[in-house]
Design an enzyme around this catalytic site. Structure first.
Site, mmCIF file in Angstrom:
data_model
loop_
_atom_site.group_PDB
_atom_site.id
_atom_site.type_symbol
_atom_site.label_atom_id
_atom_site.label_comp_id
_atom_site.label_asym_id
_atom_site.label_seq_id
_atom_site.Cartn_x
_atom_site.Cartn_y
_atom_site.Cartn_z
ATOM 1 N N CYS A 80 -62.984 -4.447 88.046
ATOM 2 C CA CYS A 80 -63.920 -4.541 87.116
ATOM 3 C C CYS A 80 -63.068 -4.729 85.505
ATOM 4 O O CYS A 80 -62.346 -3.945 85.159
ATOM 5 C CB CYS A 80 -64.682 -3.229 86.716
ATOM 6 S SG CYS A 80 -65.533 -2.785 88.337
ATOM 7 N N CYS A 83 -62.497 -1.930 82.916
ATOM 8 C CA CYS A 83 -62.285 -0.612 83.176
ATOM 9 C C CYS A 83 -60.902 -0.005 83.030
ATOM 10 O O CYS A 83 -59.854 -0.636 83.709
ATOM 11 C CB CYS A 83 -62.706 -0.282 84.450
ATOM 12 S SG CYS A 83 -62.715 1.388 85.008
ATOM 13 N N CYS A 120 -73.253 14.837 84.044
ATOM 14 C CA CYS A 120 -72.813 13.677 84.606
ATOM 15 C C CYS A 120 -71.506 13.558 85.072
ATOM 16 O O CYS A 120 -70.594 13.852 84.231
ATOM 17 C CB CYS A 120 -73.265 12.327 83.867
ATOM 18 S SG CYS A 120 -74.857 12.428 83.025
ATOM 19 N N CYS A 211 -80.340 5.864 87.621
ATOM 20 C CA CYS A 211 -79.686 5.705 85.990
ATOM 21 C C CYS A 211 -78.814 4.341 86.161
ATOM 22 O O CYS A 211 -77.846 4.573 86.813
ATOM 23 C CB CYS A 211 -78.619 6.966 85.595
ATOM 24 S SG CYS A 211 -77.803 6.717 84.235
ATOM 25 N N ARG A 283 -80.340 5.032 76.711
ATOM 26 C CA ARG A 283 -79.224 6.078 76.296
ATOM 27 C C ARG A 283 -77.967 5.107 75.579
ATOM 28 O O ARG A 283 -77.694 4.023 76.168
ATOM 29 C CB ARG A 283 -78.605 6.883 77.353
ATOM 30 C CG ARG A 283 -77.243 7.716 77.144
ATOM 31 C CD ARG A 283 -76.691 8.368 78.305
ATOM 32 N NE ARG A 283 -77.547 8.867 79.131
ATOM 33 C CZ ARG A 283 -77.541 9.230 80.500
ATOM 34 N NH1 ARG A 283 -76.616 8.699 81.129
ATOM 35 N NH2 ARG A 283 -78.656 9.998 80.846
HETATM 36 N N1 SAM Z 1 -66.879 3.886 89.901
HETATM 37 C C1 SAM Z 1 -68.059 3.991 89.973
HETATM 38 C C2 SAM Z 1 -68.773 2.588 89.497
HETATM 39 O O1 SAM Z 1 -68.150 1.632 88.864
HETATM 40 O O2 SAM Z 1 -69.997 2.783 89.768
HETATM 41 C C3 SAM Z 1 -68.614 5.020 88.702
HETATM 42 C C4 SAM Z 1 -67.714 5.025 87.287
HETATM 43 S S1 SAM Z 1 -67.599 3.650 86.150
HETATM 44 C C5 SAM Z 1 -66.445 3.918 85.291
HETATM 45 C C6 SAM Z 1 -69.199 3.774 85.448
HETATM 46 C C7 SAM Z 1 -69.602 2.666 84.445
HETATM 47 O O3 SAM Z 1 -69.062 2.999 83.196
HETATM 48 C C8 SAM Z 1 -69.422 1.335 84.868
HETATM 49 O O4 SAM Z 1 -70.300 0.791 85.723
HETATM 50 C C9 SAM Z 1 -69.561 0.689 83.293
HETATM 51 O O5 SAM Z 1 -70.766 0.411 83.174
HETATM 52 C C10 SAM Z 1 -69.198 1.730 82.611
HETATM 53 N N2 SAM Z 1 -67.926 1.590 81.776
HETATM 54 C C11 SAM Z 1 -66.643 1.789 82.274
HETATM 55 N N3 SAM Z 1 -65.634 1.328 81.541
HETATM 56 C C12 SAM Z 1 -66.168 0.941 80.325
HETATM 57 C C13 SAM Z 1 -65.719 0.426 79.043
HETATM 58 N N4 SAM Z 1 -64.599 0.174 78.610
HETATM 59 N N5 SAM Z 1 -66.729 0.145 78.152
HETATM 60 C C14 SAM Z 1 -67.916 0.365 78.311
HETATM 61 N N6 SAM Z 1 -68.501 0.882 79.360
HETATM 62 C C15 SAM Z 1 -67.652 1.215 80.475
HETATM 63 FE FE1 SF4 Z 2 -65.169 -0.397 88.477
HETATM 64 FE FE2 SF4 Z 2 -64.058 1.028 87.072
HETATM 65 FE FE3 SF4 Z 2 -65.900 1.950 88.559
HETATM 66 FE FE4 SF4 Z 2 -63.551 1.473 89.872
HETATM 67 S S1 SF4 Z 2 -63.962 3.272 88.346
HETATM 68 S S2 SF4 Z 2 -65.594 0.827 90.428
HETATM 69 S S3 SF4 Z 2 -62.828 -0.239 88.454
HETATM 70 S S4 SF4 Z 2 -65.935 0.590 86.687
#
Ligand code: SAM
Ligand code: SF4
Ligand code: DTB
Length: 337
Positions: A80, A83, A120, A211, A283
């Site tokens: 992603c 991330c 959460c 969610c 949200r």
């Molecule tokens: N790994 C799991 C997943 O991806 O579903 C759960 C955690 S993931 C970090 C949760 C969400 O946080 C992501 O789907 C994304 O929408 C959001 N997110 C992560 N990094 C972000 C960032 N830098 N800015 C805004 N939203 C972010």
């Molecule tokens: Fe993607 Fe980050 Fe969630 Fe991993 S933790 S699946 S890199 S959003």
């Protein structure tokens, strides 16, 4: 020291209780053009319509407060592009282990005493492994015992895992679509949009509340923001909770230098989400620290009625809860809890 936010025991007199929506333009089956037409309304017309919709279904002065904790940081195999926790990018964040049960419980207690009603828990996993399900169930039990609603975001789930989490008392599962199907491949290649939709269906089938939202400000166009909201609104039923994240640019990720989204476009996105999903909690999520108080006030007027509350998100900062308390007092907002 933490102080509680005031709560309101009953709807304020200005606001009738939620009723069925009589508008013929609200409901499922939104086309992309319908959604774009909303985005293109003059700002005042859009906000008026969103606020009117909001008032028909919610007390406009009450906000749901979710506190977030990262229970497993970094080292994620997914790519992603936004991330900080992807192992593919050098963001300076190491991979941690699942944190101790007692630490999670203590954080939940602190969230409750600060006024949150939902806790959460996020893990940087591609998917939940069967070997971790037992520990998730212990954690859910601990948090539920405090009288908090529970939400987890652990990546993809199997049907058996989802049923186990439901039986363990999990109230919500967060799993975001992030953007439109068309733009998704620009942001993530290690899984597909359909993978996300499949997990959402698995969560729904298990009886867990959904969610699901996305991120704006990743360099997508308005048509992509419209596409995301269209897909969410056309889920049957739409997600109970819709986090609209504003990208927090992370140094070292491919999206670390993307130009910031115009703030009015973020507010428009909130307003359109409210109109398309009149009964969902919308949200203000990641990126709230970059919004002025005035921008947040417009978001609340446009129908946002939930926030991440607490000084941290997963790996980045969030407004201090004292700052939120001051803004809530200024605006006459109270917590739902
Ligand atoms: N790994 C799991 C997943 O991806 O579903 C759960 C955690 S993931 C970090 C949760 C969400 O946080 C992501 O789907 C994304 O929408 C959001 N997110 C992560 N990094 C972000 C960032 N830098 N800015 C805004 N939203 C972010
Ligand atoms: Fe993607 Fe980050 Fe969630 Fe991993 S933790 S699946 S890199 S959003
Ligand atoms: C969601 O939609 N936003 C939260 C939660 N669900 C898990 C995560 C925001 C992460 C922001 C970047 C970070 O702190 O790492």
């Amino acid at each position: 020291m933490t102080t509680m936010l005031a709560t309101t025991p009953a709807a304020s007199p200005c606001c009738p209780p939620p009723t069925e929506d009589s508008s013929t333009t609200e409901g499922t089956g939104w086309s992309r053009q319908d959604v774009l037409d909303l985005f293109q309304l003059p700002f005042n017309d859009l906000l008026h319509r969103a606020h009117e919709t909001h008032r028909r279904h919610f007390d406009p002065n009450r906000i749901q407060l979710s506190t977030l904790i990262n229970i497993k940081t970094g080292g994620c195999q997914e790519d992603c592009k936004y991330c900080s926790q992807s192992a593919k990018y050098d963001t300076g964040l190491g991979a941690g282990k699942l944190i101790e049960r007692a630490e999670i419980k203590a954080a939940a207690e602190a969230a409750k005493s600060a006024g949150a009603d939902r806790f959460c828990m996020g893990a940087a996993w591609r998917e939940l492994k069967d070997r971790d399900v037992g520990r998730m169930l212990e954690i859910i039990g601990d948090v539920k015992s405090l009288g908090l609603e529970t939400c987890m975001t652990l990546g993809m789930l199997t049907a058996t895992q989802a049923r186990a989490l439901k039986d363990g008392g999990l109230d919500y599962y967060n799993h975001n679509l992030d953007t439109s199907e068309e733009f998704y491949g620009e942001v993530v290649t290690s899984r597909s949009y359909q993978d996300r939709l499949d997990t959402l269906a698995t969560v729904r089938d298990a009886g867990i509340k959904v969610c699901c939202g996305g991120i704006v400000g990743m360099g997508e166009g308005r048509a992509d923001r419209a596409g995301l909201l269209q897909t969410l609104a056309n889920l049957e039923p739409p997600p109970e909770s819709v986090p609209i994240n504003l990208l927090v640019p992370i140094k070292g990720t491919p999206l670390g230098d993307v130009e910031a989204l115009d703030v009015f476009e973020y507010i428009r996105t909130i307003a359109v989400a409210r109109i398309l999903m009149p009964k969902s909690y919308v949200r203000l999520s990641a990126g709230r620290r970059s919004l002025s108080d005035e921008a947040q006030a417009l978001c609340y007027f446009a129908g946002a009625n939930s926030i991440f509350y607490g000084d941290r998100l997963l790996t980045t900062g969030n407004p201090d809860h004292e700052k939120d308390q001051v803004l809530f007092a200024e605006l006459g907002l109270t917590a739902v809890g």
